[in-house]
Design an enzyme around this catalytic site. Structure first.
Site, PDB file in Angstrom:
ATOM      1  N   GLU A 146      -0.312 -22.546  26.590  1.00 24.54           N
ATOM      2  CA  GLU A 146      -0.383 -23.869  27.223  1.00 24.54           C
ATOM      3  C   GLU A 146      -1.408 -24.721  26.495  1.00 24.54           C
ATOM      4  OE1 GLU A 146      -1.163 -23.238  31.379  1.00 24.54           O
ATOM      5  OE2 GLU A 146       0.823 -22.318  31.679  1.00 24.54           O
ATOM      6  N   GLU A 259       5.578  -5.812  18.900  1.00 26.86           N
ATOM      7  CA  GLU A 259       5.560  -7.060  18.137  1.00 26.86           C
ATOM      8  C   GLU A 259       4.527  -6.984  17.017  1.00 26.86           C
ATOM      9  OE1 GLU A 259       4.417 -10.478  20.473  1.00 26.86           O
ATOM     10  OE2 GLU A 259       4.621 -11.819  18.753  1.00 26.86           O
ATOM     11  N   GLY A 380       0.581 -14.259  17.968  1.00 21.51           N
ATOM     12  CA  GLY A 380       0.785 -12.842  18.293  1.00 21.51           C
ATOM     13  C   GLY A 380      -0.521 -12.093  18.487  1.00 21.51           C
TER      14      GLY A 380
HETATM   15  C1  LIG Z   1       3.590 -21.953  14.685  1.00 24.26           C
HETATM   16  C2  LIG Z   1       3.209 -21.348  15.983  1.00 24.26           C
HETATM   17  C3  LIG Z   1       4.177 -20.775  16.793  1.00 24.26           C
HETATM   18  C4  LIG Z   1       3.850 -20.259  18.037  1.00 24.26           C
HETATM   19  N1  LIG Z   1       4.844 -19.767  18.842  1.00 24.26           N
HETATM   20  C5  LIG Z   1       4.547 -19.422  20.126  1.00 24.26           C
HETATM   21  C6  LIG Z   1       5.572 -19.047  21.044  1.00 24.26           C
HETATM   22  O1  LIG Z   1       6.745 -18.962  20.684  1.00 24.26           O
HETATM   23  N2  LIG Z   1       5.237 -18.777  22.316  1.00 24.26           N
HETATM   24  C7  LIG Z   1       3.954 -18.851  22.761  1.00 24.26           C
HETATM   25  O2  LIG Z   1       3.718 -18.622  23.936  1.00 24.26           O
HETATM   26  N3  LIG Z   1       2.950 -19.186  21.913  1.00 24.26           N
HETATM   27  C8  LIG Z   1       3.224 -19.485  20.616  1.00 24.26           C
HETATM   28  N4  LIG Z   1       2.204 -19.829  19.759  1.00 24.26           N
HETATM   29  C9  LIG Z   1       0.868 -19.934  20.280  1.00 24.26           C
HETATM   30  C10 LIG Z   1      -0.072 -18.816  19.842  1.00 24.26           C
HETATM   31  O3  LIG Z   1       0.245 -17.626  20.491  1.00 24.26           O
HETATM   32  C11 LIG Z   1      -1.489 -19.312  20.177  1.00 24.26           C
HETATM   33  O4  LIG Z   1      -1.790 -20.350  19.275  1.00 24.26           O
HETATM   34  C12 LIG Z   1      -2.510 -18.227  20.106  1.00 24.26           C
HETATM   35  O5  LIG Z   1      -2.329 -17.308  21.135  1.00 24.26           O
HETATM   36  C13 LIG Z   1      -3.930 -18.802  20.175  1.00 24.26           C
HETATM   37  O6  LIG Z   1      -4.057 -19.632  21.270  1.00 24.26           O
HETATM   38  P1  LIG Z   1      -4.658 -21.110  21.117  1.00 24.26           P
HETATM   39  O7  LIG Z   1      -3.980 -21.769  20.000  1.00 24.26           O
HETATM   40  O8  LIG Z   1      -4.616 -21.773  22.429  1.00 24.26           O
HETATM   41  O9  LIG Z   1      -6.142 -20.919  20.677  1.00 24.26           O
HETATM   42  P2  LIG Z   1      -7.388 -20.588  21.624  1.00 24.26           P
HETATM   43  O10 LIG Z   1      -7.045 -19.531  22.557  1.00 24.26           O
HETATM   44  O11 LIG Z   1      -7.938 -21.859  22.165  1.00 24.26           O
HETATM   45  O12 LIG Z   1      -8.409 -20.017  20.552  1.00 24.26           O
HETATM   46  C14 LIG Z   1      -8.984 -20.842  19.535  1.00 24.26           C
HETATM   47  C15 LIG Z   1      -9.808 -19.983  18.601  1.00 24.26           C
HETATM   48  O13 LIG Z   1     -10.828 -19.318  19.304  1.00 24.26           O
HETATM   49  C16 LIG Z   1     -10.743 -17.933  19.169  1.00 24.26           C
HETATM   50  N5  LIG Z   1     -11.098 -17.317  20.440  1.00 24.26           N
HETATM   51  C17 LIG Z   1     -10.511 -17.512  21.651  1.00 24.26           C
HETATM   52  N6  LIG Z   1     -11.096 -16.741  22.561  1.00 24.26           N
HETATM   53  C18 LIG Z   1     -12.068 -16.046  21.945  1.00 24.26           C
HETATM   54  C19 LIG Z   1     -13.024 -15.068  22.355  1.00 24.26           C
HETATM   55  N7  LIG Z   1     -13.036 -14.613  23.604  1.00 24.26           N
HETATM   56  N8  LIG Z   1     -13.864 -14.579  21.431  1.00 24.26           N
HETATM   57  C20 LIG Z   1     -13.822 -15.003  20.158  1.00 24.26           C
HETATM   58  N9  LIG Z   1     -12.947 -15.918  19.713  1.00 24.26           N
HETATM   59  C21 LIG Z   1     -12.090 -16.431  20.601  1.00 24.26           C
HETATM   60  C22 LIG Z   1      -9.319 -17.657  18.780  1.00 24.26           C
HETATM   61  O14 LIG Z   1      -9.195 -16.493  18.048  1.00 24.26           O
HETATM   62  C23 LIG Z   1      -9.012 -18.860  17.943  1.00 24.26           C
HETATM   63  O15 LIG Z   1      -9.503 -18.649  16.652  1.00 24.26           O
HETATM   64  C24 LIG Z   1       2.505 -20.297  18.484  1.00 24.26           C
HETATM   65  C25 LIG Z   1       1.521 -20.811  17.641  1.00 24.26           C
HETATM   66  C26 LIG Z   1       1.858 -21.322  16.413  1.00 24.26           C
HETATM   67  C27 LIG Z   1       0.764 -21.887  15.556  1.00 24.26           C
END
Ligand SMILES: Cc1cc2nc3c(=O)[nH]c(=O)nc-3n(C[C@H](O)[C@H](O)[C@H](O)COP(=O)(O)OP(=O)(O)OC[C@H]3O[C@@H](n4cnc5c(N)ncnc54)[C@H](O)[C@@H]3O)c2cc1C
Lengths: 396, 249
Positions: A146, A259, A380
């Site tokens: 989200e 996965e 993932g």
């Molecule tokens: C091209 C693409 C396709 C995708 N396809 C799908 C899909 O089909 N379905 C779906 O549901 N999602 C999808 N995603 C989403 C993807 O799973 C998320 O981007 C991912 O889980 C990270 O979430 P976020 O982007 O909200 O980053 P955030 O969760 O906001 O994290 C931002 C950064 O902070 C780091 N971080 C977060 N929490 C911590 C912590 N506790 N300690 C240290 N570091 C932390 C993360 O590693 C990251 O580097 C897709 C993303 C992309 C880019």
């Protein structure tokens, strides 16, 4: 043909590297089919698809016909059940040869969308959805992430409230692969209180009133249709509840380990593509009166890439053996994914450096793979989240 | 109607062939091998005949090393019903292949044998013709289309300047050309099903054939390197260069 080392050829390319006893005749036959399929149906068009930002929908049907979409799914839904993760390695490797992860991401998106339905969904839901998806007639996406966050799945905010014989859904999802063209969406929603125990999975369908989507432009994966999804009082019948109410979190988590093997296998295969293309270039190109491949600095780059690829492949295969023996080595699967994406990152960098300006030009596999490094390292389960999970599992 | 299709395991068409340093042949160690592409076309045609209700059984035969079972499995995954492996670690020359096939034909009694027109490794283009001669059967080589007219086969061949149609009596030997069809992929479900199809194992001796080579290879060398060309600046220069080379008067 069993395990043999290469004969002066590249130790890491797809056909001449060490292939241990894990690979049998069936894996080789499947590899041969995929090799042909990718070369005939995908390679000639991939540059065009990438620029156009999509590939023809017909490709889903073609992929279904050769058994690609049904790989690992029950026969009753039109799948080919294979209880052997080696197939996902072979598949990931051959698809990676395309050098365009976006095509694979959308083509194989049912690999994240469908498993929760099959794992915890009702018999009626499975029978309705799975056959069409595995036949390539319907596309099945997964919506977890989200705008407010992706890593912290347990805190998702999209709401589903009970309304007579169903639910009313409000909220949004973002970065959803296959999101523009999908027919079915496995969507995580909050039906209960805060935390993982308040999450359910619902099957949303493309034409439900109040469900809209917009496309997103990205650094890489151009031919993948990534979307933001909006739910505005979407009415979902209770037959579309996947599993039990408030029990959706487990349905999301179940598929992650499988996965991750696939993601790791494709990341290391992309690294291998980078190696291959850079090697062909360096053997052919002359600088300062000799082959690029004869300069020591360049030779060491290759040796270093080969070292990382071989180590990652060995880790991957070791994890696969353990999974085949019935283990779920969560810490290692998490670390394997990190290892694989770091290897991909390193090799994309070095390969482009070796190829110089030519490697920076569009239409070159290395250029595309370079732009796809981060999505592998973020999606993932990001590298940080993977390390964190491993540290917890290891009791650190 | 029973159809027999011989399939050969050859170096994959994508592999860059390397001549062994002692010039005795090409390097086959750890090289990717596949079914000869013309044989894939032959299998495809046989399977289509079966799907059209014309053929009742399709039998795939491979003569060669033990790994040729992989090639037979591919044929089975494409739709052949069963396989016969004639195992030999020796190089089997076209005449010996034809003799073994004659033995198999006598045992299996097919109505039609479809072979690839040639194998892409040694490009001999002899086996089908030799087999027809040994059996005293009709032959239609380089087929680009196969149709039936009662109990006869109408076979179209691509020849210089057009198409030639032959009317052949059965039983018949046919060799497949590139444009006969586009072979299907061996799908994953069919790869799995192929595992249950039987493969008989035989030896050349079972057919009374001694595979001892009759030909002696003296030397195998790389083709000569192509000379670099030059870029001409004008039509005049082009004409004078062509004259110099004696290509035009
Ligand atoms: C091209 C693409 C396709 C995708 N396809 C799908 C899909 O089909 N379905 C779906 O549901 N999602 C999808 N995603 C989403 C993807 O799973 C998320 O981007 C991912 O889980 C990270 O979430 P976020 O982007 O909200 O980053 P955030 O969760 O906001 O994290 C931002 C950064 O902070 C780091 N971080 C977060 N929490 C911590 C912590 N506790 N300690 C240290 N570091 C932390 C993360 O590693 C990251 O580097 C897709 C993303 C992309 C880019």
């Amino acid at each position: 043909m069993s395990a043999k080392f290469s004969n002066g050829q590249s130790p890491v390319d797809f056909d001449h590297r060490y292939m241990g006893p894990l690979y049998n005749d069936d894996h080789r036959a499947w590899r041969a089919t995929l090799r042909k399929f990718v070369e005939a149906e995908m390679m000639p068009h991939v540059d065009e698809w990438e620029e156009a930002g999509e590939f023809p929908r017909e490709l889903y049907k073609k992929a279904a016909e050769i058994g690609l979409l049904g790989l690992g799914y029950p026969e009753e839904y039109g799948g080919t059940p294979v209880d052997d993760p080696m197939y996902s390695i072979v598949t990931a490797e051959e698809l990676a040869r395309l050098g365009a992860g976006g095509v694979n991401a959308s083509l194989m998106v049912h690999g994240i969308g469908l498993p929760p339905v099959l794992a915890i969904g009702s018999a009626a839901l499975k029978a309705r959805v799975a056959p069409q998806v595995l036949a390539g007639e319907k596309i099945h996406a997964l919506g977890i992430t989200e705008p407010s966050g992706g890593s912290d799945v347990a805190n998702l905010k999209t709401r589903a409230t009970r309304d007579g014989d169903g639910y009313i859904v409000n909220g949004s999802k973002i970065f959803i692969t296959g999101g523009m063209r999908a027919d079915y969406y496995t969507v995580a929603v909050r039906t209960g209180g805060p935390g993982p125990k308040g999450i359910s999975l619902l099957l949303l369908e493309r034409d439900m009133p109040g469900f809209t989507r917009t496309p997103l432009k990205k650094q890489g994966w151009w031919s993948s249709d990534t979307a933001a999804l909006y739910f505005d009082d979407v009415r979902v019948p209770k037959e579309n509840l996947i599993g039990e109410e408030n029990n959706g979190f487990i349905g999301i988590m179940l598929n992650f380990n499988k996965e991750r093997i696939g993601l790791a296998a494709s990341a290391v295969a992309f690294a291998r593509v980078c190696f291959e293309d850079a090697l062909a270039w360096a053997r052919d190109r002359e600088t300062f009166g000799k082959r690029l491949a004869d300069h020591q600095v360049i030779r060491h780059k290759f040796a270093e890439m080969a070292r990382q690829i071989a180590a990652t492949q060995a880790y991957l295969e070791q994890c696969v053996v353990r999974v085949k023996e019935g283990e779920t080595p969560v810490a290692d699967l998490s670390l394997l994914k990190v290892q694989a994406t770091l290897t991909m990152e390193f090799c994309a960098r070095e390969a482009m450096q070796i190829m110089g300006g030519a490697g920076y030009m569009r239409g070159c596999r290395v250029e595309r793979i370079y732009r796809e490094v981060r999505v592998n390292a973020i999606g993932g389960g990001s590298e940080e989240i993977m390390r964190d999970l491993a540290a917890r599992q290891l009791g650190i | 109607m029973k159809v027999l299709v011989p399939v050969k395991r050859v170096v994959d068409y994508n592999v860059k062939i390397r001549v062994k340093s002692d010039q005795t042949g090409v390097d086959l160690a750890n090289v990717k091998m596949s079914m000869n592409p013309f044989d894939e076309i032959a299998i495809e045609e046989a399977v289509r005949l079966k799907e059209a209700g014309k053929a009742t059984e399709v039998v795939a035969v491979s003569i060669g090393v033990a790994q040729s079972t992989e090639t037979i499995r591919t044929a089975l995954a494409m739709g052949a019903d069963r396989g016969i492996l004639v195992k030999s670690d020796e190089t089997v020359e076209p005449l010996n292949v034809a003799k073994i096939l004659k033995g198999i034909v006598e045992a299996e009694k097919p109505d039609l044998v479809i072979l690839g027109k040639q194998a892409i490794d040694d490009d001999s283009n002899q086996t089908g013709q030799m087999l027809a001669a040994l059996l005293g059967w009709a032959q239609g080589t380089f087929a680009s289309k196969i149709e039936f007219d009662g109990d006869k086969i109408l076979l179209t061949r691509e020849i210089d300047g057009g198409l030639q149609t032959l009317k052949l009596n059965m039983p018949t030997i046919v060799t497949a050309d590139l444009r006969l069809n586009e072979p299907r992929y061996a799908s994953l479900p069919n790869i799995m099903k192929a595992k249950k199809k039987p493969i008989d194992e035989k030896t050349p001796a079972d057919y009374g054939v001694d595979v001892k080579a009759r030909l002696e290879v003296l030397k195998v060398t790389e083709p000569p390197q192509r000379q670099a060309g030059i870029k001409v600046e004008s039509v005049e220069q082009l004409v004078s260069k062509l004259k110099e080379a004696g290509v035009i008067g």
